[in-house]
Design a protein around this motif. Structure first.
Motif, mmCIF file in Angstrom:
data_model
loop_
_atom_site.group_PDB
_atom_site.id
_atom_site.type_symbol
_atom_site.label_atom_id
_atom_site.label_comp_id
_atom_site.label_asym_id
_atom_site.label_seq_id
_atom_site.Cartn_x
_atom_site.Cartn_y
_atom_site.Cartn_z
ATOM 1 N N MET A 1 0.852 -1.190 0.000
ATOM 2 C CA MET A 1 0.000 0.000 0.000
ATOM 3 C C MET A 1 0.889 1.242 0.000
ATOM 4 S SD MET A 1 -2.786 1.130 2.845
ATOM 5 C CE MET A 1 -3.572 -0.470 2.722
ATOM 6 N N ASN A 2 0.714 2.130 -0.984
ATOM 7 C CA ASN A 2 1.566 3.300 -1.130
ATOM 8 C C ASN A 2 0.978 4.467 -0.343
ATOM 9 O OD1 ASN A 2 3.307 5.287 -1.996
ATOM 10 N ND2 ASN A 2 3.340 4.530 -4.095
ATOM 11 N N THR A 3 1.737 5.015 0.602
ATOM 12 C CA THR A 3 1.218 6.102 1.413
ATOM 13 C C THR A 3 1.305 7.444 0.708
ATOM 14 O OG1 THR A 3 3.346 6.314 2.542
ATOM 15 C CG2 THR A 3 1.683 4.926 3.574
ATOM 16 N N THR A 4 1.988 7.513 -0.404
ATOM 17 C CA THR A 4 1.931 8.678 -1.275
ATOM 18 C C THR A 4 1.276 8.226 -2.568
ATOM 19 O OG1 THR A 4 3.968 9.596 -0.363
ATOM 20 C CG2 THR A 4 3.211 10.479 -2.462
ATOM 21 N N TRP A 5 0.146 8.783 -2.900
ATOM 22 C CA TRP A 5 -0.536 8.385 -4.123
ATOM 23 C C TRP A 5 0.334 8.760 -5.325
ATOM 24 C CZ3 TRP A 5 -3.659 10.803 -0.169
ATOM 25 C CH2 TRP A 5 -4.475 9.899 0.513
ATOM 26 N N PRO A 6 0.611 7.801 -6.210
ATOM 27 C CA PRO A 6 1.667 7.959 -7.223
ATOM 28 C C PRO A 6 1.579 9.215 -8.079
ATOM 29 C CG PRO A 6 0.907 5.686 -7.185
ATOM 30 C CD PRO A 6 -0.005 6.459 -6.277
ATOM 31 N N LEU A 7 0.388 9.600 -8.494
ATOM 32 C CA LEU A 7 0.258 10.748 -9.393
ATOM 33 C C LEU A 7 -0.112 12.025 -8.660
ATOM 34 C CD1 LEU A 7 -1.613 9.045 -12.382
ATOM 35 C CD2 LEU A 7 0.839 9.384 -12.059
ATOM 36 N N SER A 8 -0.027 12.002 -7.347
ATOM 37 C CA SER A 8 -0.468 13.152 -6.548
ATOM 38 C C SER A 8 0.642 13.659 -5.646
ATOM 39 C CB SER A 8 -1.676 12.750 -5.688
ATOM 40 O OG SER A 8 -2.082 13.819 -4.861
ATOM 41 N N GLY A 9 0.607 14.953 -5.367
ATOM 42 C CA GLY A 9 1.510 15.524 -4.380
ATOM 43 C C GLY A 9 0.951 15.467 -2.977
ATOM 44 N N THR A 11 -0.041 13.546 0.367
ATOM 45 C CA THR A 11 0.529 12.390 1.054
ATOM 46 C C THR A 11 -0.326 11.981 2.245
ATOM 47 O OG1 THR A 11 2.754 13.123 0.431
ATOM 48 C CG2 THR A 11 2.594 11.498 2.195
ATOM 49 N N LEU A 12 -0.518 10.676 2.399
ATOM 50 C CA LEU A 12 -1.233 10.120 3.539
ATOM 51 C C LEU A 12 -0.323 10.138 4.764
ATOM 52 C CD1 LEU A 12 -4.026 8.704 4.012
ATOM 53 C CD2 LEU A 12 -2.822 6.543 3.691
ATOM 54 N N VAL A 13 -0.845 10.614 5.920
ATOM 55 C CA VAL A 13 -0.069 10.651 7.154
ATOM 56 C C VAL A 13 -0.939 10.163 8.312
ATOM 57 C CG1 VAL A 13 1.412 12.566 6.407
ATOM 58 C CG2 VAL A 13 -0.717 13.057 7.654
ATOM 59 N N CYS A 14 -0.329 10.037 9.471
ATOM 60 C CA CYS A 14 -1.040 9.619 10.670
ATOM 61 C C CYS A 14 -2.130 10.634 11.019
ATOM 62 C CB CYS A 14 -0.061 9.496 11.839
ATOM 63 S SG CYS A 14 -0.834 9.127 13.442
ATOM 64 N N THR A 15 -3.330 10.149 11.244
ATOM 65 C CA THR A 15 -4.447 11.023 11.593
ATOM 66 C C THR A 15 -4.170 11.792 12.880
ATOM 67 O OG1 THR A 15 -6.000 9.519 10.523
ATOM 68 C CG2 THR A 15 -6.910 11.039 12.136
ATOM 69 N N GLU A 16 -3.488 11.156 13.838
ATOM 70 C CA GLU A 16 -3.309 11.737 15.166
ATOM 71 C C GLU A 16 -2.177 12.753 15.220
ATOM 72 O OE1 GLU A 16 -4.280 11.873 19.406
ATOM 73 O OE2 GLU A 16 -5.314 11.347 17.569
ATOM 74 N N LEU A 183 -7.846 15.051 9.635
ATOM 75 C CA LEU A 183 -7.486 14.629 8.283
ATOM 76 C C LEU A 183 -6.159 13.877 8.263
ATOM 77 C CD1 LEU A 183 -8.425 17.835 6.256
ATOM 78 C CD2 LEU A 183 -9.629 15.641 6.233
ATOM 79 N N PRO A 184 -6.113 12.723 7.589
ATOM 80 C CA PRO A 184 -4.866 11.964 7.459
ATOM 81 C C PRO A 184 -4.053 12.439 6.251
ATOM 82 C CG PRO A 184 -6.646 10.705 6.488
ATOM 83 C CD PRO A 184 -7.261 11.971 7.011
ATOM 84 N N VAL A 185 -3.811 13.731 6.191
ATOM 85 C CA VAL A 185 -3.177 14.357 5.026
ATOM 86 C C VAL A 185 -2.038 15.247 5.497
ATOM 87 C CG1 VAL A 185 -3.539 15.963 3.101
ATOM 88 C CG2 VAL A 185 -5.287 14.259 3.638
ATOM 89 N N GLN A 186 -0.940 15.203 4.763
ATOM 90 C CA GLN A 186 0.254 15.965 5.123
ATOM 91 C C GLN A 186 -0.019 17.464 5.103
ATOM 92 O OE1 GLN A 186 3.712 15.797 2.421
ATOM 93 N NE2 GLN A 186 4.903 15.197 4.202
ATOM 94 N N THR A 187 0.587 18.172 6.032
ATOM 95 C CA THR A 187 0.462 19.625 6.103
ATOM 96 C C THR A 187 0.970 20.286 4.824
ATOM 97 O OG1 THR A 187 0.676 19.595 8.513
ATOM 98 C CG2 THR A 187 1.209 21.663 7.415
ATOM 99 N N GLU A 188 0.210 21.263 4.332
ATOM 100 C CA GLU A 188 0.568 22.081 3.173
ATOM 101 C C GLU A 188 0.891 21.238 1.936
ATOM 102 O OE1 GLU A 188 3.515 24.987 4.289
ATOM 103 O OE2 GLU A 188 2.079 26.070 5.556
ATOM 104 N N THR A 212 -8.587 22.006 7.352
ATOM 105 C CA THR A 212 -8.547 22.442 5.959
ATOM 106 C C THR A 212 -7.444 23.465 5.757
ATOM 107 O OG1 THR A 212 -10.918 22.026 5.641
ATOM 108 C CG2 THR A 212 -9.869 23.561 4.128
ATOM 109 N N TYR A 213 -7.339 24.416 6.665
ATOM 110 C CA TYR A 213 -6.269 25.413 6.570
ATOM 111 C C TYR A 213 -4.899 24.743 6.635
ATOM 112 C CZ TYR A 213 -3.671 29.723 7.317
ATOM 113 O OH TYR A 213 -2.786 30.757 7.178
#
Length: 323
Positions: A1-9, A11-16, A183-188, A212-213
């Motif tokens: 399972m790739n934590t960075t989606w291949p065609l996207s900038g 990145t999946l990160v820890c929710t907490e 959100l389980p998404v990398q900052t900025e 979101t910010y």
């Protein structure tokens, strides 16, 4: 399972703690805090499994009710063999004074709503996160018609994300089970964030705005549209300003969504029949004519608003929304 989606900038990160993840046979584990995330049908489930008492204190009961509601809707659509074509669950948009039925084709009023929200913005080549992606209609339309670099859809309801994944036809579209308030998404990491007709279901909307910010790049754009109490708008505007957002657009389209909802009432009632206990509950969820919510929209106590917010270009980072 790739934590960075291949065609996207994005990145999946820890929710907490928002740190990076590594893969194991059973799922994903945070490199910093050790929190684990299981797979569900091959998809990362980024919902935190906490003790019941703590979860209830954070609005978990309301979130579980939302998941149950959409599970019922998804089952009803499957049973009626409408599921494949029902990729949107929203009010839609109809130009004022347009004759009912003028928009031809399945989901056209919902596609029109997305078009009105985007307006004249150029979203080509952008990494877009949709929070509350539902059954994936907006993600698919963005990939199909707008030339986006990637679109990541996050939703709280596993059955929604499983439907999206089974029906995904675009290599630049990705889906994840996750919570808008954590959100389980990398900052900025996001050029744009999209949220349509979802936030009114969130127990702590202020956490959603802060998250979101956080995930938007400096100068990034938040495209937001939902129904809300007119009296809540000043409070929301104050929080957006305090976070560092600049308001680029506020547009009231209550009349347009009322017309769209009223025009499609018959087909929506058929699709959702059996999804709730009792016919009255279906009418209430659809906010159909005769219900209090519909009356409040007609009188202006509730409004459907499109908002465009721009993150401070200085790069000031919003704080993670957890304590």
């Amino acid at each position: 399972m790739n934590t960075t989606w291949p065609l996207s900038g994005i990145t999946l990160v820890c929710t907490e703690c928002k740190s990076g993840l590594y893969e194991t046979d059973d799922g994903l584990i945070c490199k910093t805090c050790g929190l684990g995330y299981a797979r569900e049908e091959g998809l990362a489930s980024m919902l935190i499994n906490r003790p019941v008492a703590e979860k209830l204190a954070e609005g978990s009961a309301q979130k579980e009710a939302v998941i149950g509601m959409f599970d019922s809707i998804n089952r009803s659509l499957e049973e009626k063999r409408l599921s494949r074509f029902s990729t949107f669950i929203n009010w839609g948009y109809a130009p004022k004074n347009e004759q009912p039925g003028s928009l031809q084709g399945i989901n056209q009023s919902s596609i029109r709503l997305l078009r009105e929200i985007i307006g004249g913005l150029d979203v080509s080549g952008k990494d877009i996160l949709e929070i509350g992606c539902g059954r994936g209609g907006n993600v698919s339309e963005l990939c199909k018609s707008y030339g986006t670099r990637s679109v990541v859809g996050i939703d709280l309801t596993p059955s929604n994300i499983q439907f999206c994944q089974r029906n995904n036809r675009y290599e630049q579209a990705y889906y994840c089970i996750g919570d808008a308030e954590q959100l389980p998404v990398q900052t900025e990491s996001c050029d744009m964030v999209l949220n349509i007709e979802s936030s009114h279901l969130y127990p702590h909307i202020e956490l959603f705005f802060a998250e979101t910010y956080r995930v938007l790049k400096p100068g990034g754009l938040f495209l937001y549209a939902d129904i809300m109490s007119a009296s809540d708008m000043p409070r929301y505007e104050d929080q957006w300003k305090r976070l560092g957002f600049r308001t680029a657009l506020i547009r009231d389209i209550t009349g347009n969504v009322l017309q769209s909802g009223d025009d499609a009432l018959g087909s929506r009632l058929h699709a959702l029949e059996g999804s709730f206990e009792g016919e009255d509950r279906v009418w209430e969820w659809l906010e159909a004519p005769g219900t209090q919510n519909h009356a409040d929209m007609v009188t202006g106590r509730r409004v459907f608003t499109i908002v465009h917010l721009v993150k401070d270009a200085s790069g000031t980072k919003g704080e993670p929304s957890h304590d």
